[in-house]
Design an enzyme around this catalytic site. Sequence first.
Site, PDB file in Angstrom:
ATOM      1  N   LYS A  39       0.867  -1.184   0.000  1.00 20.17           N
ATOM      2  CA  LYS A  39       0.000   0.000   0.000  1.00 20.17           C
ATOM      3  C   LYS A  39       0.906   1.237   0.000  1.00 20.17           C
ATOM      4  O   LYS A  39       1.664   1.465   0.947  1.00 20.17           O
ATOM      5  CB  LYS A  39      -0.911   0.020   1.213  1.00 20.17           C
ATOM      6  CG  LYS A  39      -1.812   1.254   1.244  1.00 20.17           C
ATOM      7  CD  LYS A  39      -2.437   1.475   2.599  1.00 20.17           C
ATOM      8  CE  LYS A  39      -3.036   2.874   2.661  1.00 20.17           C
ATOM      9  NZ  LYS A  39      -3.403   3.260   4.038  1.00 20.17           N
TER      10      LYS A  39
ATOM     11  N   GLY B  77      -7.572   9.419  10.313  1.00 17.19           N
ATOM     12  CA  GLY B  77      -7.810   9.485  11.748  1.00 17.19           C
ATOM     13  C   GLY B  77      -8.839  10.501  12.198  1.00 17.19           C
ATOM     14  O   GLY B  77      -9.051  10.677  13.396  1.00 17.19           O
TER      15      GLY B  77
ATOM     16  N   ALA C  14      -9.369   5.867   4.883  1.00 15.06           N
ATOM     17  CA  ALA C  14      -9.254   7.016   5.799  1.00 15.06           C
ATOM     18  C   ALA C  14     -10.569   7.770   5.947  1.00 15.06           C
ATOM     19  O   ALA C  14     -11.298   7.984   4.983  1.00 15.06           O
ATOM     20  CB  ALA C  14      -8.165   7.992   5.364  1.00 15.06           C
ATOM     21  N   GLY C  15     -10.838   8.167   7.186  1.00 16.15           N
ATOM     22  CA  GLY C  15     -11.988   9.012   7.480  1.00 16.15           C
ATOM     23  C   GLY C  15     -13.164   8.316   8.117  1.00 16.15           C
ATOM     24  O   GLY C  15     -14.034   8.965   8.694  1.00 16.15           O
TER      25      GLY C  15
ATOM     26  N   ASN D  17      -8.481   1.975  10.278  1.00 19.31           N
ATOM     27  CA  ASN D  17      -7.643   1.630  11.417  1.00 19.31           C
ATOM     28  C   ASN D  17      -8.152   2.306  12.691  1.00 19.31           C
ATOM     29  O   ASN D  17      -8.612   1.643  13.620  1.00 19.31           O
ATOM     30  CB  ASN D  17      -6.186   2.019  11.162  1.00 19.31           C
ATOM     31  CG  ASN D  17      -5.290   1.608  12.313  1.00 19.31           C
ATOM     32  OD1 ASN D  17      -5.004   0.434  12.492  1.00 19.31           O
ATOM     33  ND2 ASN D  17      -4.857   2.562  13.118  1.00 19.31           N
ATOM     34  N   THR D  18      -8.112   3.638  12.716  1.00 25.76           N
ATOM     35  CA  THR D  18      -8.443   4.367  13.933  1.00 25.76           C
ATOM     36  C   THR D  18      -9.863   4.112  14.410  1.00 25.76           C
ATOM     37  O   THR D  18     -10.119   4.029  15.621  1.00 25.76           O
ATOM     38  CB  THR D  18      -8.235   5.884  13.716  1.00 25.76           C
ATOM     39  OG1 THR D  18      -6.925   6.101  13.189  1.00 25.76           O
ATOM     40  CG2 THR D  18      -8.379   6.658  15.010  1.00 25.76           C
TER      41      THR D  18
END
Length: 255
Positions: free
Chosen positions: A97, A158, A184-185, A206-207
Amino acid sequence: MLIARRHYASRLIIGSGKYQSFEQNRDALVASGAQMITVAIRRVNLGQNQNERSLLEVISPRDYTILPNTAGCYTAADAVRTCRMARELLDGHKLVKLEVLGDQKTLYPNVTETLVAAEELVKDGFDVMVYTSDDPLIAKRLEEIGCVAVMPLGAPIGSGLGIRNPYNIRMILENAKVPIIVDAGVGTASDAAIAMELGCDGVLMNTAIAEARNPVLMASAMKKAVESGREAFLAGRMPRRLYASASSPVDGTFF
């Protein structure tokens, strides 16, 4: 979901950062049903640090696809170097990635450097999944370079803000011939469902899982959200209408 000639039953990809332990990460991975986990080579030990515990002791490449990423890289040269290191650590592993960031405050992608790195990595034989902005023209260019998946952000990394520009995501999807994965987001399950309802091939997060009060339970919720969002997309939603429409037909009504 088909990525680099391999089929994945799960359309969810999770990360390996911000967890309290490798074991918590593993438990969330199991609960998520994901078959691929992305790992920041510059932050998570895969064997490059001999004196530290390795993630691979807990999450085995025999059971999951390890997706090394270039998080923390701000130039094309650093990103390419990091991918080559990952290939050595993972015995010739080609799937990576790519992300090249613009600055530490926004973590927004540096598109110019991303294009340079993508070209070099593809020429070097890597299968590149690439994090980028939600610009439809850039997404198409990355596909033309030879990236195996294009990963536009839903919102800054994040941030948990959800899909802020669904219209751009739709434009990217209209012209894409490779998997489009929102990266993301995402903040909660409804964000993941929205991404899938738009027609995206998958979601990476992830977050949203790692920083939940109960990461394992959130991972389970994300699994269901991705699955239900995909089914809703395939089913085709009803049209939006300005006025009411009766649930039962009025023709032939007895008065």
